[in-house]
Design a protein around this motif. Structure first.
Motif, short mmCIF file in Angstrom:
data_model
loop_
_atom_site.label_atom_id
_atom_site.label_comp_id
_atom_site.label_asym_id
_atom_site.label_seq_id
_atom_site.Cartn_x
_atom_site.Cartn_y
_atom_site.Cartn_z
N TYR A 99 37.21 23.47 30.95
CA TYR A 99 36.84 24.73 31.15
C TYR A 99 38.15 25.41 30.26
CZ TYR A 99 32.31 24.53 33.15
OH TYR A 99 31.00 24.17 33.49
N GLY A 103 26.75 21.70 31.46
CA GLY A 103 27.86 22.45 32.32
C GLY A 103 27.63 24.05 32.30
N CYS A 104 27.65 24.90 33.52
CA CYS A 104 27.58 26.37 33.12
C CYS A 104 28.71 26.71 32.23
CB CYS A 104 27.71 27.02 34.56
SG CYS A 104 29.27 26.49 35.53
N ILE A 132 32.76 30.68 33.64
CA ILE A 132 33.42 30.79 35.20
C ILE A 132 34.54 31.75 35.13
CG2 ILE A 132 34.41 29.40 36.88
CD1 ILE A 132 33.03 26.80 35.96
N GLY A 139 34.24 29.40 42.02
CA GLY A 139 34.08 28.24 41.81
C GLY A 139 35.44 27.49 42.13
N VAL A 140 35.13 26.00 42.19
CA VAL A 140 36.59 25.12 42.28
C VAL A 140 37.51 25.45 40.65
CG1 VAL A 140 37.29 22.91 42.61
CG2 VAL A 140 35.01 23.48 43.46
N CYS A 141 36.63 25.30 39.75
CA CYS A 141 37.51 25.72 38.65
C CYS A 141 38.51 27.02 38.56
CB CYS A 141 36.50 25.64 37.31
SG CYS A 141 35.56 24.02 37.19
N GLY A 142 37.51 28.07 39.03
CA GLY A 142 38.36 29.35 39.15
C GLY A 142 39.47 29.03 40.23
N HIS A 187 31.55 26.89 45.82
CA HIS A 187 31.23 25.98 44.79
C HIS A 187 30.36 26.25 43.82
CE1 HIS A 187 29.29 22.10 43.59
NE2 HIS A 187 30.50 21.92 43.21
N ILE A 188 30.42 26.05 42.59
CA ILE A 188 29.20 26.25 41.54
C ILE A 188 28.67 24.96 41.35
CG2 ILE A 188 28.73 26.97 39.43
CD1 ILE A 188 31.36 28.80 39.41
N CYS A 233 26.93 22.95 39.06
CA CYS A 233 26.00 22.64 37.93
C CYS A 233 24.81 21.63 37.97
CB CYS A 233 27.15 22.22 36.77
SG CYS A 233 28.15 23.77 36.39
N GLU A 264 34.63 16.80 43.82
CA GLU A 264 35.05 17.26 42.72
C GLU A 264 36.70 17.15 42.47
OE1 GLU A 264 33.13 20.72 41.91
OE2 GLU A 264 33.92 21.07 39.82
N ASP A 301 38.01 19.21 34.66
CA ASP A 301 37.15 18.94 35.79
C ASP A 301 36.25 17.84 35.83
OD1 ASP A 301 33.90 20.86 36.57
OD2 ASP A 301 34.97 19.69 37.97
N ASP A 303 33.43 15.61 38.15
CA ASP A 303 32.62 15.83 39.36
C ASP A 303 32.09 14.43 39.62
OD1 ASP A 303 30.68 18.50 38.13
OD2 ASP A 303 32.63 18.38 39.08
N1 SME Z 1 31.58 22.91 40.10
C1 SME Z 1 32.69 23.64 39.29
C2 SME Z 1 31.76 24.44 38.28
C3 SME Z 1 31.81 23.36 36.79
S1 SME Z 1 30.23 22.25 36.79
O1 SME Z 1 30.83 21.42 38.04
C4 SME Z 1 30.36 21.42 35.44
C5 SME Z 1 33.05 24.87 40.09
O2 SME Z 1 32.69 25.12 41.31
O3 SME Z 1 33.98 25.53 39.43
#
Ligand code: SME
Length: 154
Positions: A45, A63-64, A67, A72-75, A95-96, A98, A105, A122, A124
């Motif tokens: 991302y 993937g979304c 973000i 999310g975890v990425c954020g 957690h997002i 996808c 993750e 990222d 998963d």
């Molecule tokens: N799980 C991630 C979002 C990206 S999808 O896994 C590809 C999150 O919580 O930021």
């Protein structure tokens, strides 16, 4: 566990002389994804604006697309600048998902040669508690070499 020394050397060879970030991201996502069956979604991302991540090159299901750093975890990785090693995504607030199959993750901030955050990497897994500190450390070093110009681990 992947042979991270071999992975680093392969990526160094494949990307030698390349400076285009998208090309580098696509190559890293491909090689990392295929080096271990634990990795079900592998990708980047990118920082595209203040407090915003947008999807980059990846391998796996869709993937979304966006973000915010607040989600999310990425954020969390982008916001804090720290590795997120998540053994159970259902226990991670915000957690997002996808994919509903994701159980654990690993998200690593990615910096360029100037030390600027350019995105997050990222991975998963459909397996619970799939990632180790060794995965995090080794992949952080590989990303630092490819994007940050640091020496690759021996
Ligand atoms: N799980 C991630 C979002 C990206 S999808 O896994 C590809 C999150 O919580 O930021």
């Amino acid at each position: 566990m992947p042979d991270y020394t071999m992975l680093a050397k392969t990526l160094q060879s494949l990307t030698q002389g390349e400076t285009d970030t998208v090309a580098l991201m696509a190559t890293v996502a491909c090689e990392v994804h295929h080096c271990d069956d634990r990795f079900d979604w592998t990708g980047f991302y990118r920082v595209t604006g203040p407090e915003m991540l947008k999807i980059g090159p990846y391998q796996g299901g869709h993937g979304c697309l966006q973000i915010p750093f607040a989600r999310g975890v990425c954020g969390a990785a982008a916001r804090t600048g720290t590795v997120q090693l998540v053994a159970d995504v259902d226990a991670f607030p915000g957690h997002i998902a996808c994919a509903s199959s994701t159980k654990s993750e690993l998200v690593i901030p990615v910096y360029d040669k100037a030390g600027a955050l350019i995105g997050v990497f990222d991975i998963d897994s459909d397996q619970p508690d799939a990632f180790t500190q060794e995965d995090a450390d080794q992949l952080t070093a590989v990303l630092g070499a490819i994007f940050g110009g640091r020496e690759i681990l021996d």
